[in-house]
Design an enzyme around this catalytic site. Structure first.
Site, short mmCIF file in Angstrom:
data_model
loop_
_atom_site.label_atom_id
_atom_site.label_comp_id
_atom_site.label_asym_id
_atom_site.label_seq_id
_atom_site.Cartn_x
_atom_site.Cartn_y
_atom_site.Cartn_z
N ALA A 31 -52.35 86.17 8.45
CA ALA A 31 -52.21 85.85 9.88
C ALA A 31 -52.91 86.86 10.77
O ALA A 31 -53.04 86.65 11.97
CB ALA A 31 -50.73 85.76 10.26
N LYS A 100 -38.30 65.20 8.03
CA LYS A 100 -38.99 63.90 7.89
C LYS A 100 -38.42 62.81 8.78
O LYS A 100 -39.13 61.91 9.21
CB LYS A 100 -39.00 63.43 6.43
N VAL A 127 -42.97 66.00 3.64
CA VAL A 127 -43.26 65.08 2.52
C VAL A 127 -43.61 65.90 1.29
O VAL A 127 -44.51 66.75 1.34
CB VAL A 127 -44.44 64.15 2.85
N LYS A 200 -40.66 59.25 4.12
CA LYS A 200 -41.84 59.99 3.63
C LYS A 200 -43.03 59.05 3.41
O LYS A 200 -44.16 59.39 3.75
CB LYS A 200 -41.48 60.73 2.35
N GLY A 298 -36.02 71.84 -2.51
CA GLY A 298 -35.55 73.18 -2.87
C GLY A 298 -35.99 74.20 -1.84
O GLY A 298 -36.95 74.01 -1.10
N1 HSE Z 1 -33.38 65.47 -0.21
C1 HSE Z 1 -34.80 65.59 -0.30
C2 HSE Z 1 -35.22 65.32 -1.74
C3 HSE Z 1 -35.21 66.97 0.11
O1 HSE Z 1 -34.35 65.29 -2.61
O2 HSE Z 1 -36.39 65.10 -2.00
C4 HSE Z 1 -36.68 67.17 0.28
O3 HSE Z 1 -37.18 66.34 1.28
#
Ligand code: HSE
Length: 413
Positions: A31, A100, A127, A200, A298
């Site tokens: 940065a 999202k 996404v 997504k 995660g």
């Molecule tokens: N709950 C979502 C998943 C988290 O399990 O993909 C990530 O967007």
């Protein structure tokens, strides 16, 4: 020193703080200056943390602080995130989000507002978690007409399906483990019902086809009805069942959009994607098939994408490219009954000969299970398949399950 503000200190927000701390020297190089979160907005008490003095409950303090260049949102849900996104952009601050729901609902409007104010609205983490897919779709694949996108877009359901069918784990136990590991949404109905994957695929389709797609209008089915027998039939046919978000461009330019558990042939790379991993196959008319793969949920993977966007917002000029998508054009969405379909059916109450009269040229799976038949229909449209199924049911058949086959999405022109 570059200052940012963080809205929400949950799984993703705390991951952002961890990356800012652990990779601070790297980020300073990337940065050009140190990057520090000056404020963290969260109602909960985190005063015991080493950075506990930076917590606030006042969004106004953030909005009014000229030192804050980027506001990062990791709250989820449309409100209050939408109001705070607008207020941040109007105050001339870039806005980075992993949300999202917000991007699928308000992305076109917030992108236009960011462009008007000369700042960034970035959402790579919304996404595919840690997978870089939106920026490559928007930039690296820009020389292509996108013909199709098919993705395993929800880590929780892929984790559940993998544990259930590789280890025999019960659905509820696998879901509880996914929640414990921080993969699932606060309300896991969005995961198992397919709504998260739907948001997504709508974001991906909006970038690929240039206008907003409304998740409310996209046929969406989750994984709750999938049984061990469905999976066994899929394996016998030579495939795996995966929750797929699919967007395809029809020859007349309209777009097929759908989220459903699908039968993925084993020779498609998506069939081998297991655990919390996501993968997005993007097909372009010049490049052919590309595949983006990585951890789809995660703490640190998702925060990795967020912090990447923060560095982009701090270092790159805004408005270097046109706004990626505009308002919805409802006529662009092709009604589901017109879209091509082939499906795996499990049927009871009708013998083979009669079944082939309703589903001509179908492929019957061997050996048949006790009391039922499994078949893969010949290619037709969803509408024709609906009609054939209704006619078979009127003649006494009981369709136990129907799972669409994921087809190859067209290669180079
Ligand atoms: N709950 C979502 C998943 C988290 O399990 O993909 C990530 O967007």
């Amino acid at each position: 020193m570059k200052k940012i503000a963080l809205l929400g200190h949950g799984v993703v927000g705390s991951g952002v703080m961890e990356i800012l701390e652990r990779n601070s020297a790297l980020l300073e190089r990337q940065a050009g200056e140190q990057v520090e979160a000056k404020y963290i907005l969260d109602r909960r008490d985190f005063s015991a943390l080493p950075y506990g003095d930076r917590f606030t409950t006042s969004f106004d303090a953030i909005r009014e602080d000229p030192e804050v260049a980027v506001v990062v949102e990791a709250l989820g849900g449309v409100e209050p995130a939408y109001g705070w996104a607008r207020a941040s952009l109007l105050a001339g601050k870039s806005f980075v989000t992993s949300n999202k729901e917000l991007v699928a609902a308000k992305g076109d409007e917030l992108l236009a507002l960011a462009a008007e104010k000369g700042v960034h609205f970035l959402f790579e983490a919304s996404v595919g978690g840690g997978i870089p897919v939106l920026q490559p779709l928007r930039e690296s694949l820009t020389a292509n007409h996108i013909t199709g996108i098919a993705g395993i877009l929800n880590g929780t359901t892929n984790f559940i399906l993998t544990r259930m069918f590789q280890e025999g784990m019960a659905f509820a136990d696998a879901l509880a483990l996914a929640q414990e590991l921080g993969y699932a949404e606060q309300d896991p109905t969005a995961d198992v019902g397919g709504f998260d994957a739907c948001r997504k695929i709508c974001i991906l389709a909006s970038i690929a086809f240039g206008s907003r797609f409304d998740p409310e209008k996209v046929p969406t089915r989750g994984i709750t009805a999938i049984s061990a027998r469905d999976v066994a039939c899929a394996a016998r046919w030579g495939g795996a069942i995966k929750l797929i978000g699919r967007a395809g461009r029809a020859p007349d330019g309209r777009v097929d959009l759908e989220v459903a558990p699908m039968l993925v042939p084993n020779d498609c790379l998506l069939a081998g994607v297991g655990g919390v991993y996501n993968a997005v196959q993007v097909t372009g008319d010049m490049v052919g098939n590309t595949l983006f793969y990585g951890p789809g949920a995660g703490k640190l993977p998702t925060a990795s994408a967020v912090v990447g966007d923060v560095v982009t917002a701090l270092t790159q000029p805004a408005n270097s490219r046109p706004v990626p998508w505009g308002p919805e054009k409802p006529e662009l969405l092709r009604p589901q009954e017109e879209s091509p379909a082939r499906a795996l059916l499990r049927v009871a109450g009708m013998d083979r000969q009669d079944l082939t009269a309703f589903f001509p040229d179908c492929q019957l799976l061997e050996p048949a299970e006790e009391g039922e038949e499994a078949l893969v229909t010949a290619p037709s449209t969803q509408g024709e398949l609906d009609a054939a199924q209704s006619a078979a049911e009127a003649a006494g058949a009981r369709v136990l399950s129907r799972i669409t086959v994921l087809e190859e999405m067209g290669a180079r022109a």
